[in-house]
Write a protein that holds these residues in place. Structure first.
Motif, mmCIF file in Angstrom:
data_model
loop_
_atom_site.group_PDB
_atom_site.id
_atom_site.type_symbol
_atom_site.label_atom_id
_atom_site.label_comp_id
_atom_site.label_asym_id
_atom_site.label_seq_id
_atom_site.Cartn_x
_atom_site.Cartn_y
_atom_site.Cartn_z
ATOM 1 N N MET A 55 83.920 81.596 71.502
ATOM 2 C CA MET A 55 83.306 81.765 72.819
ATOM 3 C C MET A 55 83.363 83.210 73.324
ATOM 4 S SD MET A 55 81.866 78.965 73.422
ATOM 5 C CE MET A 55 81.583 78.420 75.092
ATOM 6 N N MET A 56 84.317 84.001 72.832
ATOM 7 C CA MET A 56 84.324 85.438 73.140
ATOM 8 C C MET A 56 83.100 86.104 72.505
ATOM 9 S SD MET A 56 88.299 86.309 72.326
ATOM 10 C CE MET A 56 89.646 85.630 73.295
ATOM 11 N N MET A 57 82.795 85.666 71.285
ATOM 12 C CA MET A 57 81.630 86.216 70.575
ATOM 13 C C MET A 57 80.339 85.780 71.268
ATOM 14 S SD MET A 57 83.118 85.673 66.722
ATOM 15 C CE MET A 57 84.604 86.590 66.240
ATOM 16 N N VAL A 58 80.313 84.530 71.728
ATOM 17 C CA VAL A 58 79.154 84.043 72.485
ATOM 18 C C VAL A 58 78.956 84.901 73.742
ATOM 19 C CG1 VAL A 58 78.322 82.101 73.906
ATOM 20 C CG2 VAL A 58 79.273 81.658 71.622
ATOM 21 N N GLN A 59 80.067 85.151 74.467
ATOM 22 C CA GLN A 59 79.966 85.945 75.700
ATOM 23 C C GLN A 59 79.454 87.360 75.411
ATOM 24 O OE1 GLN A 59 80.782 84.817 79.061
ATOM 25 N NE2 GLN A 59 79.512 86.634 79.394
ATOM 26 N N TYR A 60 79.904 87.956 74.316
ATOM 27 C CA TYR A 60 79.452 89.309 73.953
ATOM 28 C C TYR A 60 77.938 89.318 73.760
ATOM 29 C CZ TYR A 60 78.964 93.749 71.494
ATOM 30 O OH TYR A 60 78.573 95.017 71.134
ATOM 31 N N LEU A 61 77.420 88.322 73.063
ATOM 32 C CA LEU A 61 75.972 88.269 72.810
ATOM 33 C C LEU A 61 75.198 87.994 74.107
ATOM 34 C CD1 LEU A 61 75.930 86.374 69.380
ATOM 35 C CD2 LEU A 61 75.524 88.824 69.792
ATOM 36 N N ILE A 62 75.741 87.128 74.960
ATOM 37 C CA ILE A 62 75.085 86.867 76.250
ATOM 38 C C ILE A 62 75.038 88.155 77.069
ATOM 39 C CG2 ILE A 62 75.327 85.691 78.494
ATOM 40 C CD1 ILE A 62 76.521 83.279 76.971
ATOM 41 N N ASP A 63 76.168 88.856 77.145
ATOM 42 C CA ASP A 63 76.224 90.110 77.916
ATOM 43 C C ASP A 63 75.236 91.138 77.384
ATOM 44 O OD1 ASP A 63 78.171 89.157 79.610
ATOM 45 O OD2 ASP A 63 79.844 90.145 78.579
ATOM 46 N N ALA A 64 74.995 91.123 76.077
ATOM 47 C CA ALA A 64 74.097 92.094 75.453
ATOM 48 C C ALA A 64 72.654 91.603 75.447
ATOM 49 C CB ALA A 64 74.564 92.384 74.034
ATOM 50 N N ASP A 65 72.391 90.447 76.095
ATOM 51 C CA ASP A 65 71.034 89.887 76.144
ATOM 52 C C ASP A 65 70.491 89.542 74.762
ATOM 53 O OD1 ASP A 65 69.760 89.218 78.434
ATOM 54 O OD2 ASP A 65 69.425 91.307 79.031
ATOM 55 N N GLU A 66 71.385 89.114 73.892
ATOM 56 C CA GLU A 66 70.968 88.752 72.536
ATOM 57 C C GLU A 66 70.951 87.238 72.400
ATOM 58 O OE1 GLU A 66 69.842 90.699 70.275
ATOM 59 O OE2 GLU A 66 70.469 92.684 70.990
ATOM 60 N N HIS A 67 70.212 86.777 71.395
ATOM 61 C CA HIS A 67 70.076 85.348 71.162
ATOM 62 C C HIS A 67 71.367 84.782 70.557
ATOM 63 C CE1 HIS A 67 67.956 81.649 70.661
ATOM 64 N NE2 HIS A 67 68.017 81.664 69.344
ATOM 65 N N VAL A 68 71.884 83.712 71.148
ATOM 66 C CA VAL A 68 73.086 83.051 70.624
ATOM 67 C C VAL A 68 72.672 81.783 69.898
ATOM 68 C CG1 VAL A 68 75.307 81.989 71.192
ATOM 69 C CG2 VAL A 68 74.417 83.850 72.623
ATOM 70 N N ILE A 69 73.175 81.617 68.672
ATOM 71 C CA ILE A 69 72.898 80.389 67.930
ATOM 72 C C ILE A 69 74.185 79.566 67.901
ATOM 73 C CG2 ILE A 69 72.178 79.409 65.723
ATOM 74 C CD1 ILE A 69 70.923 82.347 65.255
ATOM 75 N N VAL A 70 74.185 78.425 68.615
ATOM 76 C CA VAL A 70 75.355 77.542 68.572
ATOM 77 C C VAL A 70 75.300 76.771 67.254
ATOM 78 C CG1 VAL A 70 76.560 75.616 69.677
ATOM 79 C CG2 VAL A 70 75.435 77.362 71.088
ATOM 80 N N PRO A 71 76.317 76.963 66.393
ATOM 81 C CA PRO A 71 76.214 76.487 65.012
ATOM 82 C C PRO A 71 76.667 75.046 64.803
ATOM 83 C CG PRO A 71 78.278 77.643 65.296
ATOM 84 C CD PRO A 71 77.599 77.641 66.647
ATOM 85 N N GLY A 72 76.151 74.419 63.761
ATOM 86 C CA GLY A 72 76.781 73.230 63.187
ATOM 87 C C GLY A 72 77.814 73.711 62.186
ATOM 88 N N VAL A 73 78.812 72.898 61.894
ATOM 89 C CA VAL A 73 79.818 73.324 60.909
ATOM 90 C C VAL A 73 80.040 72.259 59.844
ATOM 91 C CG1 VAL A 73 81.058 74.874 62.486
ATOM 92 C CG2 VAL A 73 81.805 72.506 62.274
ATOM 93 N N ALA A 74 80.466 72.719 58.662
ATOM 94 C CA ALA A 74 80.794 71.794 57.563
ATOM 95 C C ALA A 74 82.053 71.010 57.931
ATOM 96 C CB ALA A 74 81.024 72.583 56.285
ATOM 97 N N ALA A 75 82.173 69.813 57.388
ATOM 98 C CA ALA A 75 83.343 68.968 57.674
ATOM 99 C C ALA A 75 84.616 69.627 57.146
ATOM 100 C CB ALA A 75 83.157 67.593 57.037
ATOM 101 N N PRO A 76 85.697 69.561 57.913
ATOM 102 C CA PRO A 76 86.977 70.124 57.450
ATOM 103 C C PRO A 76 87.660 69.205 56.442
ATOM 104 C CG PRO A 76 87.285 69.075 59.586
ATOM 105 C CD PRO A 76 85.809 68.968 59.263
#
Ligand SMILES: [Fe+2]
Ligand SMILES: [Fe+2]
Length: 175
Positions: A55-76
Motif C-alpha cells: 500500500m506504500m507503493m500504491v500511495q506513491y503511484l497515486i501521488d505521482a498520478d500514475e496508473h495503479v494495477i491492483v494485482p491477483g496473486v498465486a496461491a501460497p
C-alpha cells in the motif's frame, strides 16, 4: 514524474508484496492451527507489514498520478512438514524480495528517476532488517526443532521484528 519502466516494475512489485502477505498469512494460520501462538502472531504481524509495503507503493503511484494495477496473486504454500520449513521459505522469500527491491533501485537510477530512487531507499533498509530477522529465527527453529516450546519462549521473550512505528516509513494508501 516516475519513468514508465519504473512504474511498470513497481506495479509488479505490488503483486510480489501481496504474494508475500498471503504466504505469511498461510504460515501464521499453519502455526495457529498447531497451537503455536507466538510463532503465529509473529507471522500475522509480518503479513500486515507486507500489506503495508504494497500500500506504500500504491500511495506513491497515486501521488505521482500514475496508473495503479491492483494485482491477483498465486496461491501460497499451505502445507509444511515441520516447524522449520515455513521459516526457511520465509527467508527465501525475503532474499528474493531484496533482489527485486535492488532491481527497482537500479531501474530508477538507470532511468535518471531520482525521486523513485529515493522512494526505494526505505525499502532497501527494511529488507536488510527483514532478512536479518528471518535468518535469526531460522537459526532458532533449527536449533530447537524438537522442542517447540523453547521456540515459543524465545518468541515471547525477544519479539523479533516488533520494532514499533517507524517515522521515516512511507505512508500506506488508506492509512
Ligand atoms: Fe515487503
Ligand atoms: Fe518482507
Amino acid at each position: 514524474m516516475p519513468s514508465d519502466a519504473f512504474v511498470a516494475q513497481l506495479n509488479e512489485q505490488i503483486g510480489h508484496e501481496y504474494a508475500a502477505h498471503q504466504q505469511y498469512v498461510a504460515i501464521a494460520v499453519h502455526y495457529d492451527a498447531e497451537t503455536l501462538p507466538q510463532l503465529a502472531s509473529f507471522f500475522y504481524r509480518q503479513a500486515l507489514e507486507e500489506r503495508d509495503h504494497a500500500m506504500m507503493m500504491v500511495q506513491y503511484l497515486i501521488d505521482a498520478d500514475e496508473h495503479v494495477i491492483v494485482p491477483g496473486v498465486a496461491a501460497p504454500q499451505v502445507d509444511f512438514k515441520d516447524i522449520v520449513e515455513p521459516v526457511s521459505l520465509a527467508l527465501q522469500q525475503e532474499r528474493r524480495v531484496t533482489e527485486q527491491i535492488n532491481a527497482l533501485a537500479a531501474t530508477a537510477r538507470n532511468e535518471g528517476d531520482y525521486t523513485s530512487e529515493q522512494f526505494v531507499q526505505w525499502f532497501i533498509k527494511e529488507q536488510v532488517e527483514e532478512v536479518a530477522t528471518m535468518s535469526d529465527l531460522l537459526r532458532v527453529v533449527e536449533r530447537s526443532r524438537d522442542d517447540v516450546m523453547e521456540v515459543e519462549n524465545y518468541m515471547a521473550r525477544e519479539q523479533p521484528g516488533g520494532e514499533g512505528s517507524d517515522p521515516t516509513a512511507p505512508k500506506p494508501a488508506g492509512a
